[in-house]
Write an enzyme that holds these catalytic residues in place. Sequence first.
Site, PDB file in Angstrom:
ATOM      1  N   ASP A 129      -7.954  -1.891  -6.893  1.00  0.00           N
ATOM      2  CA  ASP A 129      -8.342  -2.883  -5.857  1.00  0.00           C
ATOM      3  C   ASP A 129      -8.572  -4.261  -6.462  1.00  0.00           C
ATOM      4  OD1 ASP A 129     -10.473  -0.297  -4.486  1.00  0.00           O
ATOM      5  OD2 ASP A 129      -8.347  -0.676  -4.132  1.00  0.00           O
TER       6      ASP A 129
ATOM      7  N   HIS B 296      -7.236  -1.936   1.934  1.00  0.00           N
ATOM      8  CA  HIS B 296      -8.528  -1.374   1.516  1.00  0.00           C
ATOM      9  C   HIS B 296      -9.548  -1.668   2.616  1.00  0.00           C
ATOM     10  CE1 HIS B 296     -11.638   0.094  -1.186  1.00  0.00           C
ATOM     11  NE2 HIS B 296     -12.353  -0.929  -0.809  1.00  0.00           N
TER      12      HIS B 296
ATOM     13  N   GLY C 279      -1.985   8.723   8.814  1.00  0.00           N
ATOM     14  CA  GLY C 279      -0.907   7.780   9.073  1.00  0.00           C
ATOM     15  C   GLY C 279      -1.124   6.798  10.210  1.00  0.00           C
TER      16      GLY C 279
ATOM     17  N   ARG D 232       2.148  14.925 -14.945  1.00  0.00           N
ATOM     18  CA  ARG D 232       1.903  13.691 -14.202  1.00  0.00           C
ATOM     19  C   ARG D 232       3.042  12.700 -14.470  1.00  0.00           C
ATOM     20  NH1 ARG D 232      -0.583  11.616  -9.836  1.00  0.00           N
ATOM     21  NH2 ARG D 232      -2.024  13.347 -10.133  1.00  0.00           N
TER      22      ARG D 232
ATOM     23  N   ASN E  24      -2.258   3.787   9.952  1.00  0.00           N
ATOM     24  CA  ASN E  24      -1.737   2.480   9.499  1.00  0.00           C
ATOM     25  C   ASN E  24      -0.215   2.472   9.556  1.00  0.00           C
ATOM     26  OD1 ASN E  24      -3.758   0.377   8.363  1.00  0.00           O
ATOM     27  ND2 ASN E  24      -4.610   2.353   7.779  1.00  0.00           N
TER      28      ASN E  24
ATOM     29  N   ALA F 299      -9.191  -4.346  12.234  1.00  0.00           N
ATOM     30  CA  ALA F 299      -8.753  -5.065  11.031  1.00  0.00           C
ATOM     31  C   ALA F 299      -7.507  -4.464  10.393  1.00  0.00           C
ATOM     32  CB  ALA F 299      -9.906  -5.114  10.013  1.00  0.00           C
ATOM     33  N   GLU F 300      -7.606  -3.205   9.945  1.00  0.00           N
ATOM     34  CA  GLU F 300      -6.492  -2.619   9.180  1.00  0.00           C
ATOM     35  C   GLU F 300      -5.176  -2.654   9.934  1.00  0.00           C
ATOM     36  OE1 GLU F 300      -7.341   1.159   7.391  1.00  0.00           O
ATOM     37  OE2 GLU F 300      -9.482   0.733   7.373  1.00  0.00           O
TER      38      GLU F 300
HETATM   39  C1  GRF Z   1      -7.506   3.928   5.896  1.00  0.00           C
HETATM   40  O1  GRF Z   1      -8.859   3.932   6.251  1.00  0.00           O
HETATM   41  C2  GRF Z   1      -7.293   2.941   4.768  1.00  0.00           C
HETATM   42  O2  GRF Z   1      -8.213   1.880   4.771  1.00  0.00           O
HETATM   43  C3  GRF Z   1      -7.540   3.765   3.563  1.00  0.00           C
HETATM   44  O3  GRF Z   1      -7.029   5.055   3.857  1.00  0.00           O
HETATM   45  C4  GRF Z   1      -7.087   5.249   5.262  1.00  0.00           C
HETATM   46  C5  GRF Z   1      -5.716   5.652   5.703  1.00  0.00           C
HETATM   47  O4  GRF Z   1      -5.766   6.064   7.018  1.00  0.00           O
HETATM   48  N1  GRF Z   1      -6.863   3.183   2.412  1.00  0.00           N
HETATM   49  P1  GRF Z   1      -4.373   6.407   7.759  1.00  0.00           P
HETATM   50  O5  GRF Z   1      -3.703   7.525   6.971  1.00  0.00           O
HETATM   51  O6  GRF Z   1      -3.547   5.154   7.764  1.00  0.00           O
HETATM   52  O7  GRF Z   1      -4.812   6.818   9.130  1.00  0.00           O
END
Ligand code: GRF
Length: 209
Positions: A151, A110, A12, A66, A14, A180-181
């Site tokens: 993607d 991504h 988590g 599912r 992000n 970046a993210e």
């Molecule tokens: C991140 O590296 C993102 O790019 C990928 O999954 C990871 C998630 O990390 N899609 P977090 O759970 O946000 O730490």
Amino acid sequence: MLRVAVCVSGGGTNLQAILDKIRDGAVTNTEIAVVVSNNPGAYALERARAAHVPAVCVSPKEHASREEFNTALVDTLEQYRVDLVVLAGFLVVIPPVMVERYRNRIINIHPSLIPSFCGTGNYGLKVHENALARGVKVTGATVHFVDEGTDTGPIILQKAVAVEDGDTPEILQRRVMEQAEWEILPEAIDLIANGRIQVKDGRVIRQKG
Ligand code: GRF
């Protein structure tokens, strides 16, 4: 006010970046209505609880099929009156019924510069392993809308990150997250929340603020 669901499966970081930027006023007109995980043990759920955000687990293991899981996932989003779905490390295949229901209202982060190192088999640390194996000098992250592919949806934002000599996949992953993210995912949410993103002919047009 844009009501956002953040879908998570892991640590988590992000999600935390989004929470912090909302708190600091860098992301406006936005509230996280719910954090949804398929993994009851995801630390991201703890981060949500600490921020007094509803934290819900919708696990495939708790559903007979599912299809029932997919229905439960969409029902949860509707229960919280979600406008935008943010996939932040959500290791679940998004069902076509959900893509259709939330057309151009699901975004994903991504950890590469799409179309490099994306698609089936390119997730998590594997993305960085593949980038290092190819010997690229620049990588980065991409925020894109989610469509029926993997993607493949319209790209919203990208940010480049240098690959450095001696990088391991773990070191590179951390740099891509930090540089970046954790920047472009909150920025994309802020742009959408403030009406500055439009999709035309399958490409994203950014309105001037
Ligand atoms: C991140 O590296 C993102 O790019 C990928 O999954 C990871 C998630 O990390 N899609 P977090 O759970 O946000 O730490």
